[in-house]
Design a protein around this motif. Structure first.
Motif, PDB file in Angstrom:
ATOM      1  N   ASP A 101     -10.606  32.861  30.881  1.00  0.00           N
ATOM      2  CA  ASP A 101      -9.403  33.249  31.627  1.00  0.00           C
ATOM      3  C   ASP A 101      -9.712  33.493  33.099  1.00  0.00           C
ATOM      4  O   ASP A 101      -8.879  33.244  33.966  1.00  0.00           O
ATOM      5  N   ARG A 102     -10.913  33.975  33.375  1.00  0.00           N
ATOM      6  CA  ARG A 102     -11.292  34.193  34.771  1.00  0.00           C
ATOM      7  C   ARG A 102     -11.442  32.865  35.497  1.00  0.00           C
ATOM      8  O   ARG A 102     -10.963  32.694  36.630  1.00  0.00           O
ATOM      9  N   PHE A 151     -10.078  29.966  34.835  1.00  0.00           N
ATOM     10  CA  PHE A 151      -8.854  29.176  34.934  1.00  0.00           C
ATOM     11  C   PHE A 151      -7.663  29.978  35.452  1.00  0.00           C
ATOM     12  O   PHE A 151      -6.554  29.450  35.517  1.00  0.00           O
ATOM     13  N   GLY A 152      -7.904  31.226  35.843  1.00  0.00           N
ATOM     14  CA  GLY A 152      -6.818  32.034  36.390  1.00  0.00           C
ATOM     15  C   GLY A 152      -5.717  32.286  35.396  1.00  0.00           C
ATOM     16  O   GLY A 152      -4.542  32.392  35.771  1.00  0.00           O
ATOM     17  N   THR A 153      -6.060  32.400  34.118  1.00  0.00           N
ATOM     18  CA  THR A 153      -5.051  32.559  33.078  1.00  0.00           C
ATOM     19  C   THR A 153      -4.982  33.992  32.546  1.00  0.00           C
ATOM     20  O   THR A 153      -4.399  34.219  31.489  1.00  0.00           O
ATOM     21  N   ARG A 154      -5.568  34.933  33.252  1.00  0.00           N
ATOM     22  CA  ARG A 154      -5.404  36.332  32.876  1.00  0.00           C
ATOM     23  C   ARG A 154      -4.404  36.981  33.829  1.00  0.00           C
ATOM     24  O   ARG A 154      -4.287  36.556  34.983  1.00  0.00           O
ATOM     25  N   PRO A 155      -3.680  37.999  33.395  1.00  0.00           N
ATOM     26  CA  PRO A 155      -2.559  38.520  34.198  1.00  0.00           C
ATOM     27  C   PRO A 155      -2.965  39.128  35.535  1.00  0.00           C
ATOM     28  O   PRO A 155      -2.133  39.212  36.431  1.00  0.00           O
ATOM     29  N   ASP A 156      -4.233  39.513  35.696  1.00  0.00           N
ATOM     30  CA  ASP A 156      -4.650  40.109  36.961  1.00  0.00           C
ATOM     31  C   ASP A 156      -5.331  39.090  37.879  1.00  0.00           C
ATOM     32  O   ASP A 156      -5.918  39.464  38.895  1.00  0.00           O
ATOM     33  N   ALA A 157      -5.256  37.807  37.538  1.00  0.00           N
ATOM     34  CA  ALA A 157      -5.911  36.782  38.345  1.00  0.00           C
ATOM     35  C   ALA A 157      -5.311  36.719  39.744  1.00  0.00           C
ATOM     36  O   ALA A 157      -4.089  36.756  39.915  1.00  0.00           O
ATOM     37  N   GLU A 158      -6.194  36.617  40.741  1.00  0.00           N
ATOM     38  CA  GLU A 158      -5.760  36.525  42.137  1.00  0.00           C
ATOM     39  C   GLU A 158      -5.847  35.080  42.617  1.00  0.00           C
ATOM     40  O   GLU A 158      -6.816  34.380  42.335  1.00  0.00           O
TER      41      GLU A 158
END
Length: 437
Positions: free
Chosen positions: A220-221, A223-230
């Motif tokens: 998720d980090r 691919f930016g697929t976690r809700p807190d991704a910047e």
């Protein structure tokens, strides 16, 4: 979790460790993975230790949701103004380390911090020794970690065993003389890319000494697929598809425009996974052919990248090599017997361990089929070549990333015949680890 993962995660704390810290007025305990009231302060201590700012609620929740697999320890000082925030942190989990020709259960270590207010009190040494003993007791014969400070872990028996290369490519100079891949490149969504990458990495890592399973939450980090991704919206994902329709490669990148010269924009590749030579060539040719790009940056590559022989001007690449995957053998017989060898031979190893975990004298005998037996002995047999080394040096040569001849010349090992030792531990594939953890 598989049995050995849960077995390690739920293990009792090492009594020697807890008693030693208690004598210093400190309490070490496991953090409850089901309670944010415990994980939030622990995360704040980790952020502080790595010089980061305070975490917001989205970040705390995302961490809580994705790290229950980690065995989290905190060292608490009841006399501190914030007794709920640990003065030291330590995390570990059971994984699998790829060896030359084999796999081995391993203890991966991360989030190791000690607050500046509690330094030089032996906290880290007690934590590390206690958790390494626990890992060994729970059937994990080797420990691994990536480090922010390279001078800390040698005294605990760790050694850099798989280096990482960082490339900066001048696209205008590089050119392409590699093969034409028969497949095609397509853009996919970040969510699609994440699904592709999981399976591809599993295919790739099993043939790459030094790799471990991707830790939970890392996909998720990337691919930016976690809700807190910047800045997740800046990520682009491409896949390589074979003529038969199979997906053999995926890459994640972002572009930074150069507003003074739009033809000098920069591509940063954060992940490139290729399961075949064709996918590797296809993805790299795609990046080196992008319009308006002057520079490509990518890190955590192998020290023996085929790309070096696919560009017309090798001087277009500025390559920096640094230590990356650290390894620490806990059980010498189990670890050395788990890998494969290209030479049939017999050696006697006298291993010294600063923590007293893996020291002893061992006879390593390899067969023509590449298998090995490792037997503890009181004294080395007469006539068998003898090697005297520390557990750090033995850990350094485990993956084939450094020659025992080099270590002998550096005064790090003593051997009757260093070249003979080097032939035994050599492996044709350079070790690598493609991410931080």
């Amino acid at each position: 979790m598989t049995d050995h993962r849960r077995h390690h995660h739920d293990a009792s704390l090492d009594r020697t460790m807890t008693d030693a810290l208690a004598a210093d007025g400190l309490e070490v305990r496991r953090v409850d993975d089901t309670a944010r009231a415990e994980t939030d302060p622990w995360l704040e201590a980790v952020a502080r230790g790595f010089l980061d700012g305070e975490r917001n609620d989205d970040q705390r929740q995302a961490f809580f949701d994705r790290t229950a697999y980690r065995r989290k320890l905190g060292v608490f000082d009841a006399s501190a103004p914030q007794p709920e925030v640990p003065a030291a942190t330590f995390a570990s989990w059971a994984t699998d380390l790829t060896l030359p020709g084999g796999m081995l259960p391993a203890c991966a270590i991360s989030s190791v911090t000690v607050a500046p207010t509690h330094r030089r009190r032996g906290i880290l040494r007690r934590l590390m020794a206690g958790e390494l003993r626990t890992a060994l007791e729970r059937g994990l014969p080797v420990a691994v970690l990536t480090v922010s400070e390279s001078t800390i872990y040698g005294r605990f028996g760790f050694a850099p065993a798989a280096a990482a290369a960082q490339w900066k490519i001048d696209v205008r100079r590089a050119g392409w003389i590699g093969p034409d891949a028969p497949g095609r490149i397509d853009f996919v969504t970040r969510e699609q890319g994440r699904g592709i990458a999981v399976e591809l990495h599993e295919r790739v890592r099993r043939d790459s000494p030094g790799e471990i399973e991707m830790p939970g939450g890392h996909w998720d980090r990337y691919f930016g697929t976690r809700p807190d991704a910047e800045k997740a919206d800046q990520l682009r994902v491409v896949q390589y598809r074979t003529p038969a329709g199979g997906i053999d490669g995926v890459a994640v990148y972002r572009v930074t425009e150069d507003h003074a010269d739009f033809t000098a924009s920069v591509v940063d590749i954060s992940l490139l996974v290729a399961a075949t030579n064709e996918a590797y060539a296809g993805l790299w040719r795609f990046f080196l052919s992008l319009d308006l790009i002057g520079t490509i940056n990518v890190s955590e590559l192998s020290t023996a990248e085929p790309l070096w022989w696919m560009i017309a001007d090798q001087r277009a690449a500025t390559i920096t090599v640094r230590d990356h995957q650290y390894v620490r053998i806990l059980d010498v017989p189990a670890t050395l017997a788990a890998r494969r060898y290209d030479v049939a031979d017999t050696l006697a190893l006298e291993v010294a361990d600063p923590l007293g975990i893996a020291d002893g004298t061992f006879v390593l005998a390899t067969d023509a089929d590449g298998t090995a037996t490792v037997d503890p002995v009181d004294d080395p047999p007469v006539g068998v070549p003898f090697v005297r080394l520390g557990v750090a040096e033995l850990s350094a040569v485990l993956l084939g990333g450094v020659s025992p001849v080099t270590l002998a010349r550096a005064g790090r090992i003593a051997a009757d015949d260093p070249a003979r030792v080097a032939r035994l531990f050599a492996w044709p594939t350079a070790p690598r680890l493609s991410f931080w953890y």
